[in-house]
Design an enzyme around this catalytic site. Sequence first.
Site, mmCIF file in Angstrom:
data_model
loop_
_atom_site.group_PDB
_atom_site.id
_atom_site.type_symbol
_atom_site.label_atom_id
_atom_site.label_comp_id
_atom_site.label_asym_id
_atom_site.label_seq_id
_atom_site.Cartn_x
_atom_site.Cartn_y
_atom_site.Cartn_z
ATOM 1 N N ARG A 1 0.744 -1.163 0.046
ATOM 2 C CA ARG A 1 0.188 -0.085 -0.133
ATOM 3 C C ARG A 1 0.775 1.222 0.054
ATOM 4 O O ARG A 1 0.266 2.119 -0.104
ATOM 5 C CB ARG A 1 -0.853 -0.048 1.427
ATOM 6 C CG ARG A 1 -1.992 1.058 1.030
ATOM 7 C CD ARG A 1 -3.043 1.184 1.964
ATOM 8 N NE ARG A 1 -3.293 0.138 2.951
ATOM 9 C CZ ARG A 1 -2.483 0.065 4.149
ATOM 10 N NH1 ARG A 1 -1.871 1.295 4.657
ATOM 11 N NH2 ARG A 1 -2.756 -0.899 5.152
ATOM 12 N N TYR B 1 -15.533 18.320 -13.358
ATOM 13 C CA TYR B 1 -15.792 16.986 -13.455
ATOM 14 C C TYR B 1 -17.205 16.745 -12.569
ATOM 15 O O TYR B 1 -16.659 16.993 -11.311
ATOM 16 C CB TYR B 1 -14.696 15.969 -13.164
ATOM 17 C CG TYR B 1 -15.025 14.603 -13.511
ATOM 18 C CD1 TYR B 1 -14.986 14.211 -14.759
ATOM 19 C CD2 TYR B 1 -14.921 13.711 -12.547
ATOM 20 C CE1 TYR B 1 -15.234 12.740 -15.133
ATOM 21 C CE2 TYR B 1 -15.010 12.302 -12.812
ATOM 22 C CZ TYR B 1 -15.078 11.793 -14.105
ATOM 23 O OH TYR B 1 -15.273 10.564 -14.391
ATOM 24 N N ASP C 1 -7.197 20.408 -12.353
ATOM 25 C CA ASP C 1 -7.252 18.722 -13.040
ATOM 26 C C ASP C 1 -6.939 19.031 -14.383
ATOM 27 O O ASP C 1 -7.870 19.678 -15.133
ATOM 28 C CB ASP C 1 -9.018 18.501 -12.852
ATOM 29 C CG ASP C 1 -9.123 17.050 -13.555
ATOM 30 O OD1 ASP C 1 -8.428 16.658 -14.444
ATOM 31 O OD2 ASP C 1 -10.311 16.309 -13.107
ATOM 32 N N LYS D 1 -7.111 8.205 -18.976
ATOM 33 C CA LYS D 1 -7.335 8.816 -20.230
ATOM 34 C C LYS D 1 -6.085 9.042 -21.143
ATOM 35 O O LYS D 1 -5.882 7.788 -21.564
ATOM 36 C CB LYS D 1 -8.181 10.191 -20.034
ATOM 37 C CG LYS D 1 -9.249 10.269 -18.928
ATOM 38 C CD LYS D 1 -10.366 9.453 -19.096
ATOM 39 C CE LYS D 1 -11.425 9.225 -17.844
ATOM 40 N NZ LYS D 1 -11.770 10.393 -17.238
#
Length: 403
Positions: A66, A119, A191, A216
């Site tokens: 992690r 978004y 962003d 993306k």
Amino acid sequence: MSDPLEPLKKPLGPSTMSVHGGEPRRKLAYSLTTPIVQTATYTWASSQEVKDHFDGKLDERIEYGRYGNPTQRIAESKLAALEGAGDCLLFASGMGAMTTALLALLSRGTHVVVTDDSYRRTRQFLNGMLPRYGVEVSTVPAGDYDALVDAIKPTTRVLVSESPTNPYNRILDLERFAAIGRKHRVKTVIDATFATPYNARPLEWGVDLVMHSATKYLGGHNDLLAGAVLGSRDLVGGIRALQATTGATVDPFAAYLLVRGLKTFALRMERQNTNAQALAEFLAAHPRVSAVHYAGLPSHPGHDVAKKQMRGFGGVVSFEVRGDLDTASRVVDACTIPYIAASLGGVESLIEQPAIMSFYELTTEERLEIGIKDNLIRYAVGIEDADDLMADLAQALDRAFGD
Ligand SMILES: *Cc1c(COP(=O)(O)O)cnc(C)c1O
């Protein structure tokens, strides 16, 4: 990690950086490619080694999955090189990156300002969740810098925005946004998923933190989910410390796919920029199309700012057809090359009608209130040939309108 490209005269071009940037020259087992270190935990030779690690005497050691992974570290170093950032932290998704970054920067009693066409899930997190934890949120119209300044209070810690925005490709003046943040001692977060570091590098304009949905353009092949935050070592370090608790760590295989996908990053972006420009110009001249939203068109309100701060205008073209919800659906259905799918930025062109994809549960009136028109289509170009994409759209418009 020392930079193996250091002896070369800088700056290197975007394709050289895409192929070589951020990667150690000598990798595990003399592998040319980045090895996938598929492990959940890491072993210790002795109790003394464990103690040395926690005393900070060992370099680049990882304790548990992690907290990181060597494959992830190489992907991060590569993205940091492309973005010109001090550090990068990867996540399991773009939303993992956005939520953890904001949680790291905000606490009870603080205030955040977000621009209105960010978004949808980011706005949901800000407006729907953070108030439950005592964080105040203000929303201001994108592009209204006076409203942005007016919204800032003594408790404001963060300004969040995007550029270009989804789906209208609105352009934020990054230099102006960063200057407002600096003047009021508030951190600025962008962003930049739609821009990518190929088209714009917000850190160079003074923005504090950049985030990407690496799902993306960065991954670029519609085959992985990942997110990234980039900024100074200090700022990213604080977020890394929180990720140890909140999780959403990127998987080693996704990190490998990201490094693999980034090799062709500049080539893909170059092609997607030119494909989108060609498509936007074709659509702007088409009698069945009433509006085209693409910053590469001189008619776009953000064109001049975009020209100043971007290398290209990106791969998403949104347009309105002369008709209603069903007309737009017929156009989408008549296309043969793009797949009907959410997402963008991969090698395959994707098409969608926001009114029935991301915003289906709203009424037409509710959608209009947030600016989503029924006749709007979002076309996210891939790397196919522009002539084929245009011919396909031409026949789709003809068929949909019975021309
Ligand atoms: C897709 C997207 C996100 C969310 O990223 P995921 O990887 O899907 O979690 C955030 N911002 C923008 C602009 C996006 O397009």
